[in-house]
Design a protein around this motif. Structure first.
Motif, PDB file in Angstrom:
ATOM      1  N   GLY A 285       0.802  -1.221   0.000  1.00 41.05           N
ATOM      2  CA  GLY A 285       0.000   0.000   0.000  1.00 41.05           C
ATOM      3  C   GLY A 285       0.831   1.264   0.000  1.00 41.05           C
ATOM      4  N   ASP A 286       0.148   2.383  -0.187  1.00 39.12           N
ATOM      5  CA  ASP A 286       0.797   3.691  -0.167  1.00 39.12           C
ATOM      6  C   ASP A 286       1.530   3.926   1.153  1.00 39.12           C
ATOM      7  OD1 ASP A 286      -0.751   4.015  -2.525  1.00 39.12           O
ATOM      8  OD2 ASP A 286      -2.413   4.778  -1.330  1.00 39.12           O
ATOM      9  N   ASP A 287       1.004   3.358   2.234  1.00 40.90           N
ATOM     10  CA  ASP A 287       1.602   3.557   3.551  1.00 40.90           C
ATOM     11  C   ASP A 287       2.972   2.906   3.668  1.00 40.90           C
ATOM     12  OD1 ASP A 287       0.219   1.129   3.269  1.00 40.90           O
ATOM     13  OD2 ASP A 287       0.000   0.886   5.428  1.00 40.90           O
ATOM     14  N   LEU A 288       3.302   1.993   2.760  1.00 38.27           N
ATOM     15  CA  LEU A 288       4.644   1.415   2.706  1.00 38.27           C
ATOM     16  C   LEU A 288       5.494   2.055   1.609  1.00 38.27           C
ATOM     17  CD1 LEU A 288       3.873  -2.407   3.120  1.00 38.27           C
ATOM     18  CD2 LEU A 288       4.557  -0.774   4.886  1.00 38.27           C
ATOM     19  N   VAL A 289       4.870   2.332   0.468  1.00 38.37           N
ATOM     20  CA  VAL A 289       5.603   2.843  -0.693  1.00 38.37           C
ATOM     21  C   VAL A 289       6.128   4.260  -0.459  1.00 38.37           C
ATOM     22  CG1 VAL A 289       5.399   3.496  -3.125  1.00 38.37           C
ATOM     23  CG2 VAL A 289       4.331   1.383  -2.307  1.00 38.37           C
ATOM     24  N   VAL A 290       5.256   5.161  -0.026  1.00 37.23           N
ATOM     25  CA  VAL A 290       5.651   6.570   0.113  1.00 37.23           C
ATOM     26  C   VAL A 290       6.756   6.765   1.147  1.00 37.23           C
ATOM     27  CG1 VAL A 290       4.845   8.875   0.754  1.00 37.23           C
ATOM     28  CG2 VAL A 290       3.466   7.456  -0.784  1.00 37.23           C
ATOM     29  N   PRO A 291       6.666   6.184   2.345  1.00 31.66           N
ATOM     30  CA  PRO A 291       7.779   6.356   3.299  1.00 31.66           C
ATOM     31  C   PRO A 291       9.114   5.833   2.779  1.00 31.66           C
ATOM     32  CG  PRO A 291       5.821   5.598   4.447  1.00 31.66           C
ATOM     33  CD  PRO A 291       5.512   5.513   2.977  1.00 31.66           C
ATOM     34  N   LYS A 292       9.082   4.783   1.967  1.00 32.45           N
ATOM     35  CA  LYS A 292      10.328   4.258   1.399  1.00 32.45           C
ATOM     36  C   LYS A 292      10.983   5.304   0.497  1.00 32.45           C
ATOM     37  CE  LYS A 292      12.774   0.313   0.891  1.00 32.45           C
ATOM     38  NZ  LYS A 292      13.252  -0.517   2.013  1.00 32.45           N
ATOM     39  N   LEU A 293      10.188   5.988  -0.306  1.00 29.82           N
ATOM     40  CA  LEU A 293      10.715   7.034  -1.180  1.00 29.82           C
ATOM     41  C   LEU A 293      11.202   8.241  -0.373  1.00 29.82           C
ATOM     42  CD1 LEU A 293       7.940   6.899  -3.944  1.00 29.82           C
ATOM     43  CD2 LEU A 293      10.271   6.011  -4.126  1.00 29.82           C
ATOM     44  N   LEU A 294      10.441   8.619   0.645  1.00 26.21           N
ATOM     45  CA  LEU A 294      10.815   9.774   1.459  1.00 26.21           C
ATOM     46  C   LEU A 294      12.117   9.514   2.225  1.00 26.21           C
ATOM     47  CD1 LEU A 294       7.296  10.789   2.839  1.00 26.21           C
ATOM     48  CD2 LEU A 294       8.652  12.009   1.119  1.00 26.21           C
ATOM     49  N   ALA A 295      12.277   8.293   2.718  1.00 21.65           N
ATOM     50  CA  ALA A 295      13.511   7.961   3.437  1.00 21.65           C
ATOM     51  C   ALA A 295      14.720   8.041   2.508  1.00 21.65           C
ATOM     52  CB  ALA A 295      13.393   6.571   4.051  1.00 21.65           C
TER      53      ALA A 295
END
Length: 413
Positions: free
Chosen positions: A176-186
């Motif tokens: 989900g977005d809740d996993l994908v987006v934080p990975k990119l932000l990190a």
């Protein structure tokens, strides 16, 4: 279809799959039949069975995927994977002596047609479970009917709203977005990048990513200097990219699927963008590289591990599963396996686990999935469903990948 393949299907009694293959086509996209029980959806005929229900001695399972339309590069490998697994199971004797009977519909990437197909599956074919919803929009559109009918649904799409908050009859396979987006932000945070431009497709998938970005960015010290949207079938995003470039971002984040992700990459390079371009798991297939061409070089995205399976350490619990799925798919179809077909593999394997355990009615299947899918090693990740979590994945279901020399390179786990 080659006659050898036709005879092979006939010899093992796979008439349900045979008709699906004949109409949907393994070598070509499905087309509108213009009538029959699949005609209302604009997709192919279902795999087999009469309007009164499934064939005797079979287990009816519904499939709704986007074999044609904007999401076809996702939906076709999903369908092909499901047919492949069902064929393998039936060739080995089925489940408890019964064949797995797939009723396959193409929603043509149209949520309205997805809902029409779903009603047929529930009312005419009496399916015990449904796999599909290639796109987030189609998956979300089908949920009210799924809940009304009380039939388990294994969604192949990623919008976190599909399974959050938890819905009793709905499970989600994709990250989900809740996993994908934080990975990119990190990734951006580690490189000291603070000011970014954000673009997304104007659909449920793209807007879901934007919502999560806005909710999470501040935690990582990231600020958006500008936002832009585009339609999933737009060919040119030059106006949006021109406006964003004037704001001098340090990186460009794009949340969409193919082909629009490839179009954004090409337009950005044409405009002279020399900043990092990051995209989401929606581009995790070979079609992105084929369509973006040289503009794909250097694009970083996060996705499941299938694309870089060979580069994983042997200690990774998914590696053997990934390699086995890839080998089977590519041997059968002579086409690269991709992440989206992997979602379908996970969904049907979890369903088969329930069926083999004796859960053959909708309520029993639902209960099995929620209670017994524990540390299930799949293509997408390692799943543990609970009453509070119907996605069941963690951060280790994703890796960061960079496109170099026209192929995938594992950037960091």
């Amino acid at each position: 279809m080659a006659m050898g393949r036709l005879r092979a299907l006939m010899s093992i009694g796979l008439w349900p799959l045979l008709l699906a293959v004949l109409v949907a086509g393994c070598a070509a996209p499905a087309t509108n039949t213009g009538g029959g029980s699949g005609g209302e959806t604009g997709g192919p005929e279902p795999a087999q069975g009469s309007p009164s229900g499934p064939a005797s001695g079979s287990i009816p399972v519904g499939v709704i995927v986007s074999v044609t339309g904007a999401a076809s590069t996702l939906g076709k490998p999903e369908r092909d994977t499901l047919l492949m697994v069902a064929e393998e199971i039936n060739a080995a004797g089925g489940i408890g002596g019964k064949k797995l009977e797939l009723f396959v519909y193409d929603d043509e990437s149209d949520p309205t047609k997805a809902v029409l197909a779903l009603k047929k599956l529930l009312n005419e074919h009496k399916v015990v479970a449904v796999i599909g919803g290639t796109t987030s929009t189609s998956s979300l559109a089908m949920i009210p009917e799924i809940e009304r009918a009380q039939v388990p649904f294994l969604s192949l799409a990623s919008d976190m709203r599909i399974a959050t908050p938890v819905k009793k009859w709905v499970f989600k396979v994709a990250q989900g977005d809740d996993l994908v987006v934080p990975k990119l932000l990190a990734y951006l945070q580690k490189r000291g990048i603070r000011n970014v431009a954000w673009m997304n497709s104007a659909n449920d998938y793209g807007e879901g990513g934007k919502r999560e970005f806005e909710a999470q960015a501040k935690r990582y010290g990231i600020t958006a200097v500008g936002f832009a949207t585009f339609k999933a079938d737009d060919k040119s995003m030059v106006p949006q990219l021109t406006n964003l470039r004037a704001k001098r971002p340090e990186a460009l984040l794009v949340y969409t699927t193919v082909p629009s992700g490839a179009n954004v990459a090409q337009n950005a390079r044409q405009l002279g963008y020399d900043i990092p371009i990051l995209q989401s798991n929606g581009i995790a297939n070979k079609a992105f590289i084929e369509q973006a061409k040289e503009a794909a070089e250097g694009v970083v995205f996060t996705a499941g591990k299938l694309l870089v399976a060979d580069q994983l350490p042997d200690s990774d619990p998914q590696k053997s599963v990934l390699l086995a799925y890839r080998k089977a798919f590519e041997a059968k179809y002579n086409d690269p396996a991709n992440t989206f077909g992997g979602h379908a593999w996970d969904a049907i394997q979890m369903l088969v686990a329930a069926l083999k355990a004796g859960a053959t009615e909708p309520a029993a299947i639902r209960d099995y999935l929620e209670r017994n899918i524990q540390q299930f090693v799949g293509v997408t990740g390692v799943f543990t469903f609970t009453p509070e979590d119907h996605n069941g994945l963690r951060e280790d279901a994703l890796v960061l990948i960079e496109i170099r020399g026209g192929t995938w390179k594992l950037l960091e786990p």
